[in-house]
Design an enzyme around this catalytic site. Structure first.
Site, PDB file in Angstrom:
ATOM      1  CE  LYS A   1     -15.668 -50.458   9.723  1.00  0.00           C
ATOM      2  NZ  LYS A   1     -15.904 -49.109   8.875  1.00  0.00           N
TER       3      LYS A   1
ATOM      4  CB  SER B   1     -18.833 -46.260   8.998  1.00  0.00           C
ATOM      5  OG  SER B   1     -19.718 -46.734   8.304  1.00  0.00           O
TER       6      SER B   1
ATOM      7  CB  SER C   1     -19.895 -49.597   8.620  1.00  0.00           C
ATOM      8  OG  SER C   1     -18.430 -49.034   8.497  1.00  0.00           O
TER       9      SER C   1
HETATM   10  N1  GLN Z   1     -23.774 -45.624   6.120  1.00  0.00           N
HETATM   11  C1  GLN Z   1     -23.428 -45.047   5.029  1.00  0.00           C
HETATM   12  C2  GLN Z   1     -23.506 -46.332   4.557  1.00  0.00           C
HETATM   13  O1  GLN Z   1     -24.167 -47.244   4.693  1.00  0.00           O
HETATM   14  C3  GLN Z   1     -21.916 -44.989   5.841  1.00  0.00           C
HETATM   15  C4  GLN Z   1     -21.246 -45.842   5.654  1.00  0.00           C
HETATM   16  C5  GLN Z   1     -19.279 -45.658   5.537  1.00  0.00           C
HETATM   17  O2  GLN Z   1     -18.901 -45.082   5.820  1.00  0.00           O
HETATM   18  N2  GLN Z   1     -18.689 -47.025   5.084  1.00  0.00           N
HETATM   19  O3  GLN Z   1     -22.839 -46.423   3.539  1.00  0.00           O
END
Ligand code: GLN
Length: 493
Positions: free
Chosen positions: A78, A181, A157
């Site tokens: 990532k 994410s 994400s």
């Molecule tokens: N979808 C969640 C957010 O937008 C989690 C994101 C993540 O785990 N990095 O904050």
């Protein structure tokens, strides 16, 4: 080529050890797969030259008999992990042109074990999002999208990390999970995604989003592979004061240890409005599978669950607003020159951060400001404690908790980005584990009515990833989920 792509990491490692295949051959197969799946937009910076050197080195270690745990295995990263001298953008315009002079601890552990770096993978900007659509590079496409239908979101994400593994364009990948994410995109793409216990993997060198919630973890095709790569990633790191000073057990042993007598909790509060019926049915199936494998199922209650999402969306933006203060046009990446320092800060940040990131900075700054701190941030921290105590109590009676990973299957690109609240609802089942610091996994367990993958989530007490691997493996065996996204690089079955 497709014979090589069909291998799981564990199988590939066995063949490499027997010298039936070489690391370079494996890399070549993945290089072709990356080219074939380019339209999925998974890789933002391929690093094939570096990969070639790493693969040659890995083959030498096999020849000498001192190959590491991940030697020769092709892995995507990532774009939130700092990689030395390789551009690291967090998929944000503000970090364009940032070539870190250091390597994150987790990636460094993976390369030390012989892993081969395929490239940097697409994600939501600063890991904020649930669809990979906030990335400056555009969304990573879910390989389960029909050729003639609309493109589906890979989740987020860590969308590129999930999509690349599902599409056969990475054997395994690294992601991060602040509120879901890793688990949500894993569920959307039909792969295994593990969020370890907070403190199990070092956060050093990972672009910070919300420091009390962020954790690195792997995406793999099987539970066994998850245990393999996790064993290499985890471990104490002096450079991260929140990293736990614990030995890393051999997690691979837990995978086949069976679940006879294991107590599984089903939390009543995870039945939510708007949940797809196929997900509800899958949850019931999961319960039955675990019982058939010898576990004992217990109904439990986690009464503060309904506050988890609002609590997360105070704490995460608050920490983000503080963490992102460092991007000021002076130390990193982008800078827009102006007549005064203040004007330069303003112009750089207005131009460099996307809409969702700016929204989080504003919410976070508001929640932390004098007069509102007690009402919002402090209150959220108190609620966080109650959520953690719910889990502590539940784990007196059960060993593992079973829930769905997401309330829906993958949605079309464009469907939810228009409404932040709808997007935030994706995280309803995943954020509690982050708030409580617990380990969680998503295992692909079935298909929706539309033929899209669905995941089941398992949660365990802190540092009991072993239980997660045992239970996840039992589900995996009974679900017999066969990986077959239409837009994969080749025939992966
Ligand atoms: N979808 C969640 C957010 O937008 C989690 C994101 C993540 O785990 N990095 O904050």
């Amino acid at each position: 080529m497709s014979e090589l792509l069909k291998m799981t990491a564990t199988q590939a490692r066995k063949s490499l050890l027997k010298r039936e295949i070489s690391s370079v051959e494996l890399l070549n197969a993945y290089q072709t797969a990356m080219e074939k799946t380019e339209a999925l937009n998974n890789y933002v910076t391929p690093t094939l030259e570096v990969a070639k050197e790493m693969a040659i080195k890995a083959d030498k270690t096999y020849a000498k008999g001192n190959a590491g745990l991940l030697a020769g295995l092709p892995i995507g990263v990532k774009d939130l992990f700092c990689t030395k001298d390789i551009e690291t953008t967090a998929c944000s315009a503000i970090l364009k042109g940032f070539f870190p002079p250091y390597e994150s601890t987790v990636t460094s552990n993976v390369w030390k074990s012989g892993g081969v770096m395929l490239g940097k993978l697409n994600c939501d900007e600063f890991a904020m999002g649930s669809s990979n659509e906030t990335s400056i590079f555009g969304p990573a496409i879910n390989p389960w999208s029909k050729i003639d239908g609309s493109d589906l979101s890979s989740g987020g994400s860590s969308g590129g990390s999930a999509s690349s593994v599902a599409a056969g364009a990475a054997l395994m990948s690294l992601g991060t999970d602040t509120g879901g994410s890793i688990r949500q995109p894993a569920a959307f793409c039909g792969v295994v995604g593990l969020k370890p216990t907070y403190g199990r993997c070092s956060r050093w060198g990972i672009v910070a989003f919300a420091s009390s919630l962020d954790q690195a973890g792997p995406f793999t095709r099987t539970v066994e592979d998850s245990a393999l790569i996790f064993s290499a990633m985890a471990g104490h790191d002096q450079k991260d004061s929140t990293s736990a000073s614990l030995e890393t057990p051999n997690f691979s042993e837990a995978v086949n240890s069976g679940i006879e007598g294991l107590r599984i909790g089903i939390p009543a509060e995870y039945y939510v409005d708007g949940m797809d019926t196929d997900i509800l049915n899958l949850w019931k199936k999961g319960r039955a599978w675990l019982e058939q494998a010898g576990a004992k199922v217990v109904d439990i209650s986690l009464p503060h669950t309904k506050y988890a999402l609002p609590c997360y969306y105070i704490i995460a933006p608050a920490e983000a607003s503080s963490n992102l203060a460092r991007y000021d046009g002076v130390k990193y990446g982008k800078r827009i020159e102006k007549e005064s320092l203040d004007a330069m800060y303003e112009a750089t940040r207005a131009d460099g951060f996307g809409e969702e990131v700016q929204r989080r900075i504003l919410i976070g700054t508001y929640a932390l400001s004098a007069g509102y701190y007690d009402a919002y941030y402090l209150k959220a921290q108190q609620v966080r404690r109650l959520i953690k105590e719910d889990f502590d109590k539940a784990f007196n009676d059960v060993d593992v908790i079973l829930t769905p990973t997401t309330p829906t299957a993958a949605f079309p690109i464009g469907a939810e980005i228009v409404d932040p609240i709808t997007m935030y609802l994706n995280d309803v089942f995943t954020v509690p584990a982050n708030l409580a610091g617990l380990p969680g996994i998503s295992v692909p367990a079935g298909l929706s009515e539309q033929g899209l993958p669905l995941g089941l989530q398992l949660l365990a007490p802190s540092f009991r990833e072993d239980r997660i691997f045992s239970a996840a493996s039992a589900i995996e065996k009974q679900a017999e989920f066969s990986l077959a996204p239409v837009r994969a690089a080749g025939d992966l079955q």
